[in-house]
Design an enzyme around this catalytic site. Sequence first.
Site, PDB file in Angstrom:
ATOM      1  N   HIS A 183      -7.724  -3.504   4.422  1.00  0.00           N
ATOM      2  CA  HIS A 183      -7.121  -2.165   4.441  1.00  0.00           C
ATOM      3  C   HIS A 183      -7.801  -1.288   3.390  1.00  0.00           C
ATOM      4  CE1 HIS A 183      -4.418   0.672   2.393  1.00  0.00           C
ATOM      5  NE2 HIS A 183      -3.835   0.899   3.562  1.00  0.00           N
ATOM      6  N   ASN A 184      -7.952  -1.806   2.180  1.00  0.00           N
ATOM      7  CA  ASN A 184      -8.578  -1.038   1.109  1.00  0.00           C
ATOM      8  C   ASN A 184     -10.049  -0.771   1.397  1.00  0.00           C
ATOM      9  OD1 ASN A 184      -6.063  -1.416  -0.056  1.00  0.00           O
ATOM     10  ND2 ASN A 184      -6.894  -1.804  -2.088  1.00  0.00           N
TER      11      ASN A 184
ATOM     12  N   GLU B  88     -10.200   2.007   3.661  1.00  0.00           N
ATOM     13  CA  GLU B  88      -9.881   3.186   2.847  1.00  0.00           C
ATOM     14  C   GLU B  88     -11.136   3.718   2.151  1.00  0.00           C
ATOM     15  OE1 GLU B  88      -7.631   3.567  -1.350  1.00  0.00           O
ATOM     16  OE2 GLU B  88      -6.409   2.680   0.248  1.00  0.00           O
TER      17      GLU B  88
ATOM     18  N   LYS C 193      -4.587  -6.794   3.223  1.00  0.00           N
ATOM     19  CA  LYS C 193      -4.533  -5.660   2.281  1.00  0.00           C
ATOM     20  C   LYS C 193      -5.923  -5.347   1.733  1.00  0.00           C
ATOM     21  CE  LYS C 193      -2.691  -2.587  -0.559  1.00  0.00           C
ATOM     22  NZ  LYS C 193      -3.689  -2.351  -1.592  1.00  0.00           N
TER      23      LYS C 193
ATOM     24  N   SER D 231       0.834  -1.205   0.000  1.00  0.00           N
ATOM     25  CA  SER D 231       0.000   0.000   0.000  1.00  0.00           C
ATOM     26  C   SER D 231       0.864   1.248   0.000  1.00  0.00           C
ATOM     27  CB  SER D 231      -0.910   0.022   1.227  1.00  0.00           C
ATOM     28  OG  SER D 231      -1.678   1.209   1.244  1.00  0.00           O
TER      29      SER D 231
END
Length: 479
Positions: free
Chosen positions: A189-190, A193, A186, A132
């Site tokens: 995480h996105n 986001e 990940k 990232s």
Amino acid sequence: MQKQQLAQIGVVGLAVMGSNIARNFARHGHTVAVYNRSTDKTDALIDTHGTDGNFIPSATIEEFVASLERPRRALIMVQAGPATDAVIEQLAEAMEPGDIIIDGGNALFEDTIRREREIRARDLHFVGAGISGGEEGALNGPSIMPGGTAESYKSLGPLLESVSAKVDGTPCCTHIGTDGAGHFVKMVHNGIEYADMQVIGEAYHLLRDALGMTPAEIADVFREWNSGDLDSYLVEITAEVLSQVDEATGKPLVDVIVDAAGQKGTGRWTVKAALDLGIPTTGIGEAVFARALSSSLSQREAAQSLPAGDLGQRPEDRAEFIEKVRKALYASKIIAYSQGFDEINAGAAEYNWDIDRGALATIWRGGCIIRARFLNRIKEAYDRNPELPALVLDPYFTEQVSDCLDAWRDVVVTGVRLGIPTPVFSSSLAYYDALRAERLPAALIQGQRDFFGAHTYRRVDREGSFHTLWSGDRSEIEA
């Protein structure tokens, strides 16, 4: 005879992300093998950035593999999907037992689980590594989330840690867990986001439409917010975007950008995985749906004539409402992270990953898109209680949300009264209220399910499952 120089790491795929991370390795003193299917990108990297360090260019996969020291470490930076599978197969054919293939793209974690299993059967290591930070992070220090075996991390980890972002001297990289753990984390995480960007957008929308502020004025507000609890990369760049003036028209750039938000899929994956795991990631889900709605341009155009009802008055005290929006943004942000960490915890249980949630907060403090000051507080929360049932239940975050509650409720009400959509503000507050409720209407839903489908229900006063004979004498039997 001079011994041939070998590379410590290789990068396959030299578009901007691959090129930048190859340069990052070289800048940190590593000799880097580079290969791209079309040699023009390889040539361009060497011609333009060859002075960044030691590169070994190759024209074929076989040359590329031969230029790597054992155990070979090859990082794939190509488009997710069939292209990734094709490169993996080419590398696996040319490699030897013990070598390591790393996928640094945004792969679906289930694909990574499959690939790791297949590659392990060929006596090779496969590491799905979430990376990232975008193009800038790839070059100057990303947050890296590698999965794979502990053995592969012993060989690969020092290299990844050397090029990752650093916060207080700590690398923003750690071994996440086996097989697909890195890409799963990940993905979430996105998803966080997505929610983070949407609540920022909702705050902007409220300040713009409820208070009539200009983009430049709102930019100043975000700059001020960025000096406090909301200090983060996304708040920082929001001020920059809102300050930008379009050269062609002289208007604020935000007013000439089509209001249709794109997405590449990781947000949808996060929501789908959460549904499969039974985890309510309502903030992330509403953020994904908000992007989809924004892109339904023909529907939105046709719906502009729909009635709005009797709308209320704008807030009278501008400074007071700005502060209320700040608090609503902060509280909604906490809920988004809390839900994201819940999904990570559920994924770890489902797939037998030993994921340290405090370590994730540590590596997300720098390099990544959701880097923010309050990640230090998240790490402290999991240090206090590694088995914390929900982030919002940590005493610090409970206090923070409590301080925001009245303002949060008022902002949601104001949005409804003025017809300004606040899907993540609203759904996050609803989630919080449902979480703290002593009783929910799920009891009624379970009664309905038993009525039409004999799905049974549990009682509050004794163990077991029960069914009411709804079409008979309505007596209760134990199922």
